[in-house]
Design a protein around this motif. Structure first.
Motif, PDB file in Angstrom:
ATOM      1  N   ALA A  38       0.724  -1.289  -0.077  1.00  0.00           N
ATOM      2  CA  ALA A  38      -0.080   0.078  -0.109  1.00  0.00           C
ATOM      3  C   ALA A  38       0.831   1.196  -0.064  1.00  0.00           C
ATOM      4  N   MET A  39       1.876   1.141   0.966  1.00  0.00           N
ATOM      5  CA  MET A  39       2.817   2.440   0.922  1.00  0.00           C
ATOM      6  C   MET A  39       4.146   2.596   0.005  1.00  0.00           C
ATOM      7  N   ASP A  40       4.277   1.424  -0.657  1.00  0.00           N
ATOM      8  CA  ASP A  40       5.590   1.397  -1.284  1.00  0.00           C
ATOM      9  C   ASP A  40       6.968   1.550  -0.643  1.00  0.00           C
ATOM     10  N   PHE A  41       6.890   1.250   0.623  1.00  0.00           N
ATOM     11  CA  PHE A  41       8.151   1.382   1.403  1.00  0.00           C
ATOM     12  C   PHE A  41       9.193   0.406   1.025  1.00  0.00           C
ATOM     13  N   PHE A  42      10.520   0.786   1.110  1.00  0.00           N
ATOM     14  CA  PHE A  42      11.548  -0.190   0.459  1.00  0.00           C
ATOM     15  C   PHE A  42      11.848  -1.548   1.512  1.00  0.00           C
ATOM     16  N   TRP A  43      11.624  -1.263   2.659  1.00  0.00           N
ATOM     17  CA  TRP A  43      11.631  -2.562   3.589  1.00  0.00           C
ATOM     18  C   TRP A  43      10.620  -2.383   4.807  1.00  0.00           C
ATOM     19  N   VAL A  44       9.920  -3.493   5.195  1.00  0.00           N
ATOM     20  CA  VAL A  44       9.003  -3.442   6.196  1.00  0.00           C
ATOM     21  C   VAL A  44       9.416  -4.955   6.813  1.00  0.00           C
ATOM     22  N   GLY A  45       9.601  -4.802   8.198  1.00  0.00           N
ATOM     23  CA  GLY A  45       9.518  -6.144   8.808  1.00  0.00           C
ATOM     24  C   GLY A  45       9.333  -5.745  10.416  1.00  0.00           C
ATOM     25  N   PHE A  59       9.067  -9.976   7.342  1.00  0.00           N
ATOM     26  CA  PHE A  59       9.566  -9.252   6.523  1.00  0.00           C
ATOM     27  C   PHE A  59       9.346  -9.003   5.037  1.00  0.00           C
ATOM     28  N   GLN A  60       9.210  -7.905   4.551  1.00  0.00           N
ATOM     29  CA  GLN A  60       9.195  -7.895   3.032  1.00  0.00           C
ATOM     30  C   GLN A  60      10.180  -6.780   2.843  1.00  0.00           C
TER      31      GLN A  60
END
Length: 154
Positions: A38-45, A59-60
């Motif tokens: 949804a937010m097009d973040f670089f890294w989410v975890g 994580f993604q």
């Protein structure tokens, strides 16, 4: 679409993903995917509290640090302080742990249980300097409170 509008659409999805399941790993994995998409973040975890360190959870994004000690780096400091940290430039954060050289700014949100103890932290990185602001902080804190409430029945 503006950031605020994206969060307004995302919050009910995150709540629905956290509702009705006590499978911590599954919920956190889906929340990561929803946030990144949804937010097009670089890294989410998520990093989960295990004894005196944070261990990498769902994580993604690209390969990440596996262990973070209490009070170290942005994640360990957010855990220690029990508060969200918004870091406009990771190079200026004392003791920053560089899991990726592409990360330039970061926000870390602790998830607390009913006793006020941190059980996990949400870590989001951006390739852009100063990418996170009070809007991100407010919405992510609200969503992580919802996730914690659902997972740990607080």
């Amino acid at each position: 679409m503006e950031k605020q509008e994206k969060y307004e659409l995302l919050a009910p999805l995150v709540e629905s993903l956290a509702t009705g399941s006590d499978d911590e790993i599954g919920v956190l994995a889906n929340v990561c995917a929803a946030l990144r998409e949804a937010m097009d973040f670089f890294w989410v975890g998520f990093y989960r509290v295990c004894g005196d360190e944070l261990l990498l959870g769902p994580f993604q994004g690209s390969v990440a640090c596996f262990k973070i000690p209490f009070g170290k780096g942005v994640c360990g400091t957010a855990w220690q302080r029990k508060e969200t940290l918004v870091v406009p430039d990771v190079e200026e954060f004392p003791g920053h742990i560089a899991c990726s050289s592409l990360s330039r700014s970061e926000i870390v949100v602790p998830l607390m249980d009913e006793t006020g103890e941190v059980r996990a932290v949400l870590d989001i990185d951006s390739k852009e300097l100063g990418d996170f602001d009070d809007t991100d902080r407010q919405w992510l804190e609200q969503m992580m409170q919802t996730v914690a409430r659902q997972l740990w029945k607080i």
